[in-house]
Structures are given as structure tokens and as C-alpha cells.
Design a protein around this motif. Sequence first.
Motif, PDB file in Angstrom:
ATOM      1  N   TRP A   1      12.878 -13.177  14.998  1.00 40.16           N
ATOM      2  CA  TRP A   1      12.551 -11.541  15.062  1.00 40.16           C
ATOM      3  C   TRP A   1      12.964 -10.853  14.247  1.00 40.16           C
ATOM      4  CZ3 TRP A   1      10.242  -8.712  18.927  1.00 40.16           C
ATOM      5  CH2 TRP A   1      10.688  -7.215  19.007  1.00 40.16           C
ATOM      6  N   LEU A   2      12.078  -9.877  13.655  1.00 43.45           N
ATOM      7  CA  LEU A   2      12.563  -8.883  12.731  1.00 43.45           C
ATOM      8  C   LEU A   2      11.949  -7.371  13.105  1.00 43.45           C
ATOM      9  CD1 LEU A   2      13.769  -7.889   9.875  1.00 43.45           C
ATOM     10  CD2 LEU A   2      11.506  -8.767   9.012  1.00 43.45           C
ATOM     11  N   TYR A   3      13.004  -6.544  13.492  1.00 45.20           N
ATOM     12  CA  TYR A   3      12.387  -5.320  13.654  1.00 45.20           C
ATOM     13  C   TYR A   3      12.145  -4.656  12.245  1.00 45.20           C
ATOM     14  CZ  TYR A   3      11.903  -0.470  14.914  1.00 45.20           C
ATOM     15  OH  TYR A   3      11.418   1.053  14.917  1.00 45.20           O
ATOM     16  N   THR A   4      11.279  -3.959  12.045  1.00 50.43           N
ATOM     17  CA  THR A   4      11.041  -3.176  10.851  1.00 50.43           C
ATOM     18  C   THR A   4      11.180  -1.538  10.953  1.00 50.43           C
ATOM     19  OG1 THR A   4       8.750  -3.293  11.052  1.00 50.43           O
ATOM     20  CG2 THR A   4       9.687  -4.850   9.521  1.00 50.43           C
ATOM     21  N   ALA A   5       9.929  -1.075  11.287  1.00 51.95           N
ATOM     22  CA  ALA A   5       9.796   0.296  11.476  1.00 51.95           C
ATOM     23  C   ALA A   5       8.356   0.602  12.244  1.00 51.95           C
ATOM     24  CB  ALA A   5       9.962   1.354  10.337  1.00 51.95           C
ATOM     25  N   MET A   6       7.872   1.863  12.742  1.00 47.42           N
ATOM     26  CA  MET A   6       6.661   1.974  13.479  1.00 47.42           C
ATOM     27  C   MET A   6       5.522   1.639  12.548  1.00 47.42           C
ATOM     28  SD  MET A   6       5.733   5.017  16.174  1.00 47.42           S
ATOM     29  CE  MET A   6       4.248   4.620  17.082  1.00 47.42           C
ATOM     30  N   ALA A   7       5.741   2.175  11.333  1.00 46.81           N
ATOM     31  CA  ALA A   7       4.574   2.230  10.408  1.00 46.81           C
ATOM     32  C   ALA A   7       4.459   0.610   9.547  1.00 46.81           C
ATOM     33  CB  ALA A   7       4.652   3.159   9.338  1.00 46.81           C
ATOM     34  N   SER A   8       5.454   0.062   9.301  1.00 48.76           N
ATOM     35  CA  SER A   8       5.353  -1.074   8.409  1.00 48.76           C
ATOM     36  C   SER A   8       5.577  -2.578   8.914  1.00 48.76           C
ATOM     37  CB  SER A   8       6.333  -0.943   7.159  1.00 48.76           C
ATOM     38  OG  SER A   8       7.473  -0.492   7.927  1.00 48.76           O
ATOM     39  N   ALA A   9       5.266  -2.776   9.920  1.00 47.17           N
ATOM     40  CA  ALA A   9       5.486  -4.352  10.460  1.00 47.17           C
ATOM     41  C   ALA A   9       4.490  -5.164   9.725  1.00 47.17           C
ATOM     42  CB  ALA A   9       5.123  -4.351  12.044  1.00 47.17           C
ATOM     43  N   PRO A  10       3.476  -4.883   9.447  1.00 42.74           N
ATOM     44  CA  PRO A  10       2.592  -5.923   8.589  1.00 42.74           C
ATOM     45  C   PRO A  10       2.885  -6.101   7.230  1.00 42.74           C
ATOM     46  CG  PRO A  10       1.111  -4.318   9.762  1.00 42.74           C
ATOM     47  CD  PRO A  10       2.614  -3.847   9.796  1.00 42.74           C
ATOM     48  N   ALA A  11       3.986  -5.027   6.698  1.00 45.13           N
ATOM     49  CA  ALA A  11       4.699  -5.135   5.244  1.00 45.13           C
ATOM     50  C   ALA A  11       5.729  -6.027   5.512  1.00 45.13           C
ATOM     51  CB  ALA A  11       4.972  -3.818   4.570  1.00 45.13           C
ATOM     52  N   GLY A  12       6.400  -5.967   6.653  1.00 47.67           N
ATOM     53  CA  GLY A  12       7.550  -6.629   6.913  1.00 47.67           C
ATOM     54  C   GLY A  12       7.080  -8.275   6.916  1.00 47.67           C
ATOM     55  N   ALA A  13       5.901  -8.516   7.480  1.00 43.95           N
ATOM     56  CA  ALA A  13       5.190  -9.901   7.547  1.00 43.95           C
ATOM     57  C   ALA A  13       4.997 -10.456   6.299  1.00 43.95           C
ATOM     58  CB  ALA A  13       3.961  -9.880   8.472  1.00 43.95           C
ATOM     59  N   GLN A  14       4.327  -9.428   5.364  1.00 44.53           N
ATOM     60  CA  GLN A  14       3.848  -9.619   4.140  1.00 44.53           C
ATOM     61  C   GLN A  14       5.172 -10.075   3.297  1.00 44.53           C
ATOM     62  OE1 GLN A  14       0.780  -8.788   2.267  1.00 44.53           O
ATOM     63  NE2 GLN A  14       1.672 -10.294   1.009  1.00 44.53           N
TER      64      GLN A  14
ATOM     65  N   GLY B   1      13.072  -5.674   2.325  1.00 46.81           N
ATOM     66  CA  GLY B   1      14.077  -6.113   3.350  1.00 46.81           C
ATOM     67  C   GLY B   1      13.715  -7.431   3.930  1.00 46.81           C
ATOM     68  N   ALA B   2      12.451  -7.606   4.108  1.00 47.73           N
ATOM     69  CA  ALA B   2      11.845  -8.786   5.098  1.00 47.73           C
ATOM     70  C   ALA B   2      12.156 -10.179   4.346  1.00 47.73           C
ATOM     71  CB  ALA B   2      10.833  -8.391   5.464  1.00 47.73           C
ATOM     72  N   ALA B   3      11.764  -9.901   2.842  1.00 43.11           N
ATOM     73  CA  ALA B   3      11.906 -11.009   2.172  1.00 43.11           C
ATOM     74  C   ALA B   3      13.243 -11.298   1.568  1.00 43.11           C
ATOM     75  CB  ALA B   3      11.110 -10.831   0.807  1.00 43.11           C
ATOM     76  N   ALA B   4      14.092 -10.608   1.574  1.00 46.04           N
ATOM     77  CA  ALA B   4      15.508 -10.525   1.476  1.00 46.04           C
ATOM     78  C   ALA B   4      16.251 -11.472   2.651  1.00 46.04           C
ATOM     79  CB  ALA B   4      16.109  -9.541   1.017  1.00 46.04           C
ATOM     80  N   SER B   5      15.604 -10.742   3.874  1.00 47.60           N
ATOM     81  CA  SER B   5      16.076 -11.448   5.110  1.00 47.60           C
ATOM     82  C   SER B   5      15.587 -13.000   5.209  1.00 47.60           C
ATOM     83  CB  SER B   5      15.760 -10.834   6.343  1.00 47.60           C
ATOM     84  OG  SER B   5      16.362  -9.533   6.005  1.00 47.60           O
ATOM     85  N   THR B   6      14.605 -13.274   4.545  1.00 42.41           N
ATOM     86  CA  THR B   6      13.867 -14.588   4.512  1.00 42.41           C
ATOM     87  C   THR B   6      14.614 -15.393   3.493  1.00 42.41           C
ATOM     88  OG1 THR B   6      11.919 -13.537   5.326  1.00 42.41           O
ATOM     89  CG2 THR B   6      11.638 -15.742   4.650  1.00 42.41           C
TER      90      THR B   6
ATOM     91  N   GLU C   1       0.818  -1.131  -0.071  1.00 35.33           N
ATOM     92  CA  GLU C   1      -0.003   0.081  -0.144  1.00 35.33           C
ATOM     93  C   GLU C   1       0.938   1.187  -0.124  1.00 35.33           C
ATOM     94  OE1 GLU C   1       1.546  -0.447   3.363  1.00 35.33           O
ATOM     95  OE2 GLU C   1       0.466   1.434   3.321  1.00 35.33           O
ATOM     96  N   SER C   2       2.252   1.042   0.105  1.00 32.62           N
ATOM     97  CA  SER C   2       2.975   2.395   0.099  1.00 32.62           C
ATOM     98  C   SER C   2       4.277   1.937  -0.387  1.00 32.62           C
ATOM     99  CB  SER C   2       3.065   3.277   1.082  1.00 32.62           C
ATOM    100  OG  SER C   2       3.701   2.221   2.173  1.00 32.62           O
ATOM    101  N   GLU C   3       5.178   2.822  -0.751  1.00 33.25           N
ATOM    102  CA  GLU C   3       6.553   2.368  -0.991  1.00 33.25           C
ATOM    103  C   GLU C   3       7.404   2.347   0.360  1.00 33.25           C
ATOM    104  OE1 GLU C   3       5.358   5.070  -2.073  1.00 33.25           O
ATOM    105  OE2 GLU C   3       5.674   5.147  -4.565  1.00 33.25           O
ATOM    106  N   HIS C   4       6.947   2.804   1.389  1.00 32.32           N
ATOM    107  CA  HIS C   4       7.691   2.374   2.790  1.00 32.32           C
ATOM    108  C   HIS C   4       7.076   0.882   3.119  1.00 32.32           C
ATOM    109  CE1 HIS C   4       7.690   2.350   7.207  1.00 32.32           C
ATOM    110  NE2 HIS C   4       8.429   3.454   7.025  1.00 32.32           N
ATOM    111  N   SER C   5       5.923   0.452   2.913  1.00 34.22           N
ATOM    112  CA  SER C   5       5.819  -0.691   3.082  1.00 34.22           C
ATOM    113  C   SER C   5       6.793  -1.672   2.074  1.00 34.22           C
ATOM    114  CB  SER C   5       3.933  -1.226   2.890  1.00 34.22           C
ATOM    115  OG  SER C   5       3.524  -0.692   4.141  1.00 34.22           O
TER     116      SER C   5
END
Lengths: 414, 323, 300
Positions: B83-96, A66-71, A56-60
Motif C-alpha cells: 500500500w502507498l498513500y500519495t495525495a488526493m491529486a496524484s495517485a496515478p503518478a504514484g502508480a507510475q 517518492g513512489a519510485a524511491a519507495s520501490t 503531467e505536473s510537478e506535483h505528479s
Amino acid sequence: MTRTLITGNAAAAWGARLAGAEYVPAFPITPQTEIIETLAGWIDAGEMDCRLVTLESEHSMITAAGAAASTGVRVFSATSSQGLLYAMEMIYAVPGYRAPFVLVNVSRGVQTPVTLEPDHNDVLAARDSGFLQLHCATCQEVLDSILIAYRLAEDHRVRLPALVNLDGFYLSFTREPVEIPDPAAAGRFLPPYDPESTRFHAGEPVSQGVAVLGGAYYSYFRYQQHLAAQRALAVYDEVAAEFAQQFGRRYDAVEAYRSEDAEIVFFMIGSFSTKAKDAVDRLREAGQAVGLVRPRLLRPFPAEALRRALEGKKGVAVIDQNLSMGMGGVLHGELAAALYGRAGMPPVLASFIGGLGGRDIAAEEFCEMAAVTRRACTEGSTPPPRLLYTADELRQMRKLQTVAHAERMEGKTT
Amino acid sequence: MESGFLEVPEEMSDETITVYKHMKDLPSSRLLGAGTPMCAGCGGLLAIHQIYDILGEKTVFVNAAGCMTLLTVYPHTPFRGSWLYTAMASAPAGAQGVRDALDVQLARGRIKADEDLQVVVLTGDGAAYGMGMSSTSGAIEQGLDFIYVCYDNEGYANTGQQSSPATPHGARTSTSTGAQGFGGYKKDLFAIWAAHRPAYVATVIGTEPVDLARKIEKAKGLKGPRLIIALSPCPTGWDFDPRETVEIGHLAVKTGIWPLKEYENGKVTHTRPPSRRAPVEEYLEKQGRFAHLFHPRRNEALLAEIQARVDDYWAGVEESHLT
Amino acid sequence: MYRIRFHGRGGQGMKTASRILGSAFFLQGYEVQDAPRYGAERRGAPIFAYVRAARQAIQERGIILEPDLVIVADDSLVPMPAAGVLQGIMPRTVLLIHSGETPETWRHRLNIAGPLLTLPAEAAAGDGQRFAGAALAGAAARLVGVITSSALERAVQLELAGLGREIVSANLDQALAAYERMAPEAGRVSEGEVFAAAACRRPDWVELPLDEADAAAAAIHAGATSVEVRTGLWRTLRPVIDYPRCNRCWWVCSEFCPDSAIRVNAGQYPEIDYDHCKGCLICVAQCPAHAISAVPEAQA
């Protein structure tokens, strides 16, 4: 060798496809959108085995990248301008995961005012983030740089994300002949991603992106990113050499065009550097010893290679398509820092700011920049930074202001 | 009787096959390691350790900025899983990103099914009720297979309890220090989440561990977005003695100010409706953040308003049961 | 280097036309650069695309300022300053206009001595012009004189692949017909020179003055200035009100006009503002009394 006419955006999509990107978190923004549309089309047609998710945004989007690369998967993403700025918190955050991926930025000026056309303020805002930065001048270079960027970013000695930059419009929407490498050859150059121990899965716990309290501990981790980025200089040379050997196209960290015996050189990045090459050719025909030095790699900054390329030159015309308000051109400052206090370096670094928001830099302006720099060398004094703007452009601007201010302009402009 | 309630009410236990019917059914594994820097008496940590015992160590917690970010301070982590720390706004995107990357690897046979992880977002109310709402909405809309745990301590507690979108009306915070306390009203995150029609939404509290365990057990067995709000009595931010955490939690439920409920298949069920609601004052007067409602003199109007809102809520619940 | 500009309206296929020509050059062994010029413009608004072709690698970038060939898909754009059709035209620049009128008429009208050709517009209505791209690319291919018909044919097939055999075939016919029609003018367009450094004019750079902040901010201190933008130029079909049939309903046409281009006058009749009407024709579709009809702009 088969070449195809494709746009810079299509070249970027081909880069991701040939790199075997497995995951693409996406968000649309002009002038980048065609990249993700192209990838989505290939995925839907079954031509590319990849998962594309619109966040829903570039921030996400950058968080997910980063999360997927970390996975443990190979990740590709793309953005532009405000998108990159909106993501900026994560642009600074994800390099610390030391989980590599490649992000393409299609340069576009940043607001205010809003524009669609390019300059480099967007990508330079990411300059100090920890992302490696590769800057392209042609559509071919876009495709090739993505493959090189993955090799560089994923190298065991580096492990940092990389940003590949191309200019909006001048490359993104412009078709040029591009040799699209054979998938098998691309696969040989870039083997499947090895996440090493950086991946989430049951049985081997990893806590990623954690807090560190205490300046010295914090400094250690930040210094490590810096050292890895610096190490990437030597790794880049290896990777580029291997690329040249396999595909026949050389991409030195610093491109030097007819600069060997030049007295004056243009120094710039991006697609307008081909215009500078054109100007170099014409000035050479007129008997002037002019060349071009273009860093492809901006992070890490190839200071040593630049010093080699510029040693003995009389003057450098630094052309910045960006503006640091109250300071001037970012590249000018960077180059000055790399050259200062070293023997044999050019005494004159003339600064020119131009090409903001897609403004053209005309052929005669290149000639004039060379002339101004040459004069400065003769006179032994560096001129003040020049904001490229013509009298006619100012006249046109005044016309718009008359409309925007109805009849309230008296005395406010000179 | 652990908290002045009867055991699980008849009407909501019939369909649910649960291993957690009594306190003694609860796991005592205590998977979450000790040694965290959370405040003594932390009601959030209380809920999280209970949740972790049910979810187990095959989890990756994706965190947003808040108190719990300090659970992992290099080189220490209380988690046995990831554990993965992301940022205040985007933890669900990290989960994605994590979930998608796990799925990609499962599909390609790069990881085996038993290496898979439950992806759990862990944020405070500041992220859940505010800054992270866009990314949460996005993740639910994507149908992301994840569990979201919000520890709701009703303020930006990690920075010293400033007012957040979860702060209750009338509470004193470090940015609402006037005689009337916080002028806004606590946002109804349960309703906002439920409006997305996810697989599951529930409110829990660590002081009702059987109810909590049953809900986490249920969430664990479902697919898709599953969202949990855990009211987290906060000795530091709410200004009470740490030993009172459990008592205050009990009162939150007993007074009806924190309704325990769940949403599933379009239906909201109250899992622990208080049989006789205690006056909300009993909950308020134990907390320093509400002291200005009682001293130097009682703020009858504000007390009455708070009570009336709780009454209205339950009147609505009863009405919906009758119809 | 060949420098060629295509002018048309958004939706008339100028990007495709430029790509067909670009591909034809490329198949002929040229280095090529082609690009559409996008902006905030929409369907119907003037747009352009350009092609550069040379035997050596092309280093030039951006808009073509001194074209060797200018192609206009929609002749109503020629006199329109905002469309920039005549910008940078040199005495040797070839102008090819897709028009029902003769080259003589245009030469006289524009008062230009340089080479001016027309490709007759087939249908009078807007639809004929919509798909003129392939024909214009075919004409351009012959005018430069270095592209074979087989290269043109392959370029059309390449660029239109995915549109289905029938569409490709129809466009191919048009392209080849235009290519044949231009046979007498083959090679009329010559390659432009590269610029010479010695001939470079000095740019008239200015020292930009510091203006007061409220003038220097991108802020508009006035209302409804958008009326200065004549969006009527986008229109190819014009709605015309047959007043005897207008029953002055509740001014459906005015209510549903997205562009505020239909006002209700003192006599309670709607009046179309042709300076701004974009020609969407919602008013034609919605008029309860069927009192509004669409007339091709050329006949209006």
C-alpha cells in the motif's frame, strides 16, 4: 585533472549521470529544463541507462519520485520556482516515506509578479518539509553536491530526500570550469542504492505513507524525521571528508572565507556569495577585516558550526535573497535563533534584503553593507532591515508605472 | 437468480472464457482483512474486498485521499500485499513511479518476475472525477500498466458527503441542502476515460459480484491502463440503513441508473442491461438524500427529469444496438 | 580580468560566439565564465552574451557593466538604446562592429574617441550576418592578444562539434580569417582592473515608500500599452508593398500578420507599421498578387 567548461544545468545533469540515477520523473520549467533535456539526450543516445518519464505536473513528478524511491531505485528529479511550489504538497509528503532521492531546484523568483530570474523564496518554501537542503555557489559545487547529497540522503542513519539548490541564470546558464569526476571514482564514492527494507515487491508487504491517528503517535514520526535530519549534520561531515579525500575538493557544511580574523562577516547562500568573496578581497586590500560565512547546508541547519565560525565577530551582514513578507529575511531570523543567548556571539546582525528576481547586488553595495554593519557595531545599535533599492531603480520603476496606469497615478505614489 | 436478473446474457458471454459464471464460482478467500474503520454497510468496501479476492495479494494499492485512506491506520492494514498513500491529486503518478521502478528492477534482474506486483490505484470519486483527473489522464496517455479502481460514493464522503463531480442531480448533500438538492449533473467518467482509448474501462457494483469478478478477471489479464468505476452505496452519505446496501445496489442496476458496462477495443458493451427497467423512484425513495423529492410533497418535475435522463440513456443504448 | 560583451540578435549565434571565445581562453589556461543573457526575447530581438577570463578564479557574476571589449554582430543595433551596446563603454573599451561601413564613419556617427574597429560584413543580406559568430569570436581572440590560433581552432571545433564537418570547416575558415585580419590590432584589448574598495561609490539607496495597493500591484490599468515596445527593431528584412500591384483583396497580408502590424487604411489599402513589424515575411509569402517584397533593412 581535466576540467571542462559547462553550465550549472549541465553540471546538475552530470551529477545525476555520475550518481547512476536509474529513474527520472520530469517536468519542464525555466530555468531548469536543460537538465532534463540533457539527461533525455544521454538516455536516447544510449550513454545513460536510465528511465525518464515526463509526468503531467510537478506535483505528479514528486509523487512518482517518492513512489519510485519507495520501490527501490535511485531517483533524480529537477524543478524550479512555481514547479516546486506546485509540488509542495508532495515535497512535504515524501520525506515521511524515508525513501531517499535527490531533487535539484534551480532557483527562480516566485509569482506575483511572474519572473524568470532567481532568488531563494522558492527553495525556502521547502525549508520545513523534511528535505535536506544543500546550496551551491559554483557549477563545480553543483555537480559535487549531487554526489554528496545521494550519499547523505541514502545513509542508513538519515534516509531522507535531499534538495540541491543552484541559482537560475547565474549558475544554470553560466559556464564555468568544472572537473567532471571519472565514473569509476564516482561509483566508488557512491555505491549502488541499497533500498534496505523500503521497497515494494511481492512477498514482503509494506504499507507506506499511512495515516496515524493521535497526536503523540503523529509527533513520534515527525520527531523522527527531525532527529534523522539533525543526525545528517555529523553524517555530512563524514561524507564531505570522504569526498575531499577522494576528489580533493572540500565542502564543509559552513564555508568560512577569510573570516578567522574578521571583525565583520557577510552571511549568505548561493552564487552571489562568490561576489561577496570578491568584496572581501577588495575590502581586505583596503585594510578592513571582513570575511564571509556561507552555510552550504541549510537543512539540517549547522548551528554549532555557525557559532564556531561567528564567535568573537563584531557584526554580521546577513544578506537574504528572499523575503518573508512582514518579517524580513529568512536567513536573518534563522541565524539570530542559532546565536541568541550564547556567550561570545556577534552583538550586531544587520539585515539586508537584495537580489530578488535576479537583481544584481553590486560590488559597491557589498562595501556599503560592510560599512553599515561596521557603523552599527561602533554605535552599538542594529539598523533596521535594508531593502536594497537605488534611487535610479525607483525612477525606472516610476516610468513603467506611468505606462501601466496611463494617467491615473496622481497621489498614489510618493 | 441473485438480483432479479437472468444469468450472464448470451451475447456477452460467448467470447469470454471466465471462471466466474455463477455465484458459487466466486472466490471465498476473503483476502482483505477485517478490522477496518469503514462505516458499517460500506458499499465501497464491499466492492474492494471482492476485487482484492480476484487480484490477489501480489498487489500494491496506491491511494489518494478519501474514505479508503483510513483502511491503513498505523499499525493496522487490511492488505496482505502493499500500500502507498500519495495525495488526493496524484495517485496515478504514484502508480507510475512504482510501476517504472519495478520495471527498472526487473530489467536489471534486481527482482524476479514472481516478485512483481500488480499496481492498483484506489481512489474515491472526489479524486477520480475531479482533483486527480489530470494525473489520471497523464497515466493513461503514458500507457501505464495499471488498474484504477474508483469507489464512487457520489460525494466527498470522507468529509461528510459534500457535493462532488460525481453527485447525481437532485441529491441532497451537506453542501446542497435546498429543495432541489444538487443542481449539477453527475460527470460521465466512463466516457471521459474511454475517450483516452485505454485497454479497458468498466463499471461495476459490489452487489453484482459475478459481473464484477468477470470484469476484474478480464482487467487482470490485460496490459495497459485498466479503469474500473464501482458504484458504492454509502449508508452514511446517502442516508439509508446499512442493511439496505445490497438492495439499493440491486435497484441501482435494476432501474438502469447505474448501467453495468465495459469498454474494450473502441467498443462499449452493456454487460447487464436490465430486461425490464424498474422506475427510478424505487431506487431514489430508499435513500434519505432523495427524501425531499417525496416529502412533504412529491417533486414531480425533478422526479420526471431524473427518470427521463435514465430513459434517454437507455434509448441511446438501444439505438446503438440497432444501428 | 578580461570582460567582453557580444551583442547581436536572437538567432545570430551570440551564445556560440561567446562560447568559442570562452573555450579559447580556457584552452589557453585562463579561468573563464561565459553566459548568454536570455529573457523573453525571440529571434531577431537584441540579445547579448558575455565572457570573463582571468588568471585567477572568477568571483564576479552577472552582466558585465564595464566591458574591455564590445562586439556587435549586427550594426543596426549600435544606435539602438534598447540593445544597450554602448552601455558602460569606457575610453579604453574597444568596440568591434561587424559592418559594411568604415571605422571612421562609425567613429563620426557615434562621436566616440575610443578604439573602434570594424569587421567587414561579408554578405549584404541578413544571412551573412546570421553566421558571423565564429568570425567575431576569431577577431576577439586576436584583439585580446593572448589566444593562439591553435587554441581558437580547437575552441571552434569543440563548440561546433555535432554540426557536421562542413559547417565546422566553414566556421573555422571564417574564424581564422578574422583572426588574421585582426593581426595588426593584436593585444589592443587590455585587461580591466578589479574594483578597489576605496574607490567604491556609495550606492544611492532609497527608503522605498509604501504606495497604494493598486499602484503597487503588478497590474496594468490601461489597454494596448504593448505598442510602446518597438518590435520593428527585431527586423532584418523589411516587407515593402508595391501599391500598383496591390489588388486590395481581402487584405490577406493584414489578416495573416500575427503582430497586427498591417492595418487597412481609408483608401482600403494595407499599410505596414514598421515600428512593430518583426519581419516574419508571412505577408510576402501570402500576398495573392505578389505585391510585397522583402528588402534588407540596411537598403530600405
